[in-house]
Design an enzyme around this catalytic site. Structure first.
Site, PDB file in Angstrom:
ATOM      1  N   PHE A   5      53.263  11.688  30.617  1.00  0.00           N
ATOM      2  CA  PHE A   5      52.556  12.101  31.826  1.00  0.00           C
ATOM      3  C   PHE A   5      52.531  13.614  31.856  1.00  0.00           C
ATOM      4  O   PHE A   5      53.553  14.270  32.082  1.00  0.00           O
ATOM      5  CB  PHE A   5      53.202  11.576  33.109  1.00  0.00           C
ATOM      6  CG  PHE A   5      52.398  11.951  34.324  1.00  0.00           C
ATOM      7  CD1 PHE A   5      51.308  11.193  34.706  1.00  0.00           C
ATOM      8  CD2 PHE A   5      52.706  13.085  35.060  1.00  0.00           C
ATOM      9  CE1 PHE A   5      50.536  11.557  35.808  1.00  0.00           C
ATOM     10  CE2 PHE A   5      51.945  13.455  36.164  1.00  0.00           C
ATOM     11  CZ  PHE A   5      50.857  12.681  36.531  1.00  0.00           C
ATOM     12  N   ASP A  21      56.653  20.325  27.403  1.00  0.00           N
ATOM     13  CA  ASP A  21      56.256  20.200  28.799  1.00  0.00           C
ATOM     14  C   ASP A  21      57.530  20.076  29.629  1.00  0.00           C
ATOM     15  O   ASP A  21      58.080  18.985  29.784  1.00  0.00           O
ATOM     16  CB  ASP A  21      55.357  18.971  28.982  1.00  0.00           C
ATOM     17  CG  ASP A  21      54.982  18.734  30.436  1.00  0.00           C
ATOM     18  OD1 ASP A  21      55.529  19.419  31.326  1.00  0.00           O
ATOM     19  OD2 ASP A  21      54.154  17.840  30.694  1.00  0.00           O
ATOM     20  N   LYS A  34      56.077  23.178  38.934  1.00  0.00           N
ATOM     21  CA  LYS A  34      56.879  22.567  39.994  1.00  0.00           C
ATOM     22  C   LYS A  34      57.910  23.529  40.587  1.00  0.00           C
ATOM     23  O   LYS A  34      57.591  24.323  41.455  1.00  0.00           O
ATOM     24  CB  LYS A  34      57.509  21.268  39.495  1.00  0.00           C
ATOM     25  CG  LYS A  34      56.470  20.179  39.196  1.00  0.00           C
ATOM     26  CD  LYS A  34      57.084  18.838  39.027  1.00  0.00           C
ATOM     27  CE  LYS A  34      56.059  17.775  38.649  1.00  0.00           C
ATOM     28  NZ  LYS A  34      55.065  17.511  39.695  1.00  0.00           N
TER      29      LYS A  34
END
Length: 401
Positions: A141, A226, A255
């Protein structure tokens, strides 16, 4: 209808149904706790998918944002501003790299990393134009843009968005032999999550990340990590790759870099990688804006103390010990994770993970389900041991029926 019902009804009437949130309407939050519009308090055990590593309403971050709000919030990159150079310098130093390319969201940063890898492949490695290949893992994801869902194996994320962007090959996560077999002369990058969050907090086998690092170095391929969800303290280290003493060629961050205050993301690499860009070849109106830089600089300063990494390590050991005791009881089939981050596979006899999440909500604990049978636990790193135990006690009660 009460205030909660009115708000949910309005949201369902006028907001696109691209999310299925729990039926709680948050009004205020502080630290690891949130309060809804009816005045009920909830322990936040999700932390905005790790965007809130430093807690709700962190005073240092709010003060940094407020101070910058009084000065200048946006110039666009048409001009220099006085926070940009410091932000790039400090983030590059935190990562041990030369250069930073700031963006806003995680998906934007992944798109930027894809473009970086392809441009590097053509200009530096010498891959024929239009032939660059990036290898990714199944169950990944990385975001929800058209290009990113093109290499997703999740039907919900991918279906009905074709035609899909070519140039990607998917291999099993954690399978080093499959990865090695997929690398060819046109491979420009391997893009991986050091821990797969959305997939259920999947931790790769020991030695996998170091094997990826060795293979990519040998074959002149970029290792793009990532770390949007796994970095900045969540796993007990600044970066999840550190658990195998691995330094990738490219970090993708987001984030928690914005502290839950503003969206901030970045691609961080050495000059021989990010130096491929020239003016006009990539950009973002809001990327690297003064407000974002001010908040992210305070995030970096917080991380430099090591306090939150230590808390995630210490409380994470306690979390995983307590969750591990539930395995084999008939309620929990497996627990995975690292630091203050866990995926808990719920036994089908207890219902779906969504149903367990709803029962926890009724007891004042907020988590989120994924892939039907797994709940994710990722509280803000500011959580106290007492509050963590309070949440775990309610999880045990829900699992006991």
């Amino acid at each position: 209808m009460n205030a909660t019902e009115r708000s949910i009804a309005a949201a369902e009437a006028h907001g696109a149904h691209n999310y299925h949130p729990l039926p709680v309407v948050v009004a205020t939050a502080e630290g690891a706790w949130m309060t809804d519009v009816e005045g009920r308090r909830y322990l936040d055990m999700l932390a905005g998918y790790s965007a809130l590593n430093f807690g709700h309403g962190n005073r240092r971050l709010l003060d940094a944002a407020k101070a910058q709000l009084e000065r200048v919030t946006l110039t666009s990159r048409a001009f220099h501003h006085d926070r940009y150079a410091e932000f790039c310098t400090e983030l590059a130093a935190l990562c041990g790299k030369d250069m930073v390319l700031p963006m806003n969201t995680g998906a934007e940063a992944i798109e930027t990393a894809v473009k970086t890898a392809r441009k590097w492949g053509y200009r530096v490695k010498g891959v024929p134009d239009g032939r660059a290949k990036i290898i990714v893992a199944d169950n990944n994801f990385h975001g929800r843009t058209t290009t990113i869902v093109s290499f997703s194996t999740d039907p919900e994320a991918r279906a009905d968005y074709g035609p899909y962007t070519p140039g990607f090959e998917i291999v099993p996560y954690g399978d080093l032999a499959a990865l090695e077999a997929a690398v060819d002369e046109n491979t420009v990058a391997v893009l991986l999550e050091p821990i797969q969050g959305e997939a259920g907090v999947l931790v790769p086998p020991p030695g996998y990340l170091s094997g990826v690092r060795r293979l990519t170095a040998e074959r002149n391929v970029l290792f793009v990590a990532d770390e949007i969800q796994s970095a900045l303290g969540r796993t007990g280290s600044t970066f999840a790759c550190e658990h195998e003493d691995v330094v990738p060629d490219v970090y993708v961050l987001g984030k928690a870099l914005g502290g839950g205050v503003v969206p901030v993301s970045a691609v961080v690499a050495d000059r021989d990688v990010l130096g491929v860009f020239r003016p006009g070849e990539h950009g973002s109106t809001f990327g690297g804006n003064p407000l974002a830089c001010a908040v992210a600089l305070e995030v970096i300063a917080i991380l430099k103390t090591g306090e939150y990494q230590e808390r995630a390590t210490r409380l994470g050991e306690h979390l995983h010990h307590e969750l591990g005791l539930l395995v084999g009881t008939g309620a929990v089939e497996a627990v995975r994770g690292r630091g203050l981050w866990a995926g808990v596979d719920i036994a089908p006899s207890l219902g779906t993970a969504r149903e367990v999440s709803e029962r926890l909500m009724e007891r004042g604990v907020l988590v989120k389900d994924t892939h039907g049978s797994t709940i994710r636990i990722a509280p803000p790193l500011v959580i106290s041991k007492e509050d963590l135990d309070w949440g775990l006690e309610r999880l045990r009660a829900v699992l006991a029926g």
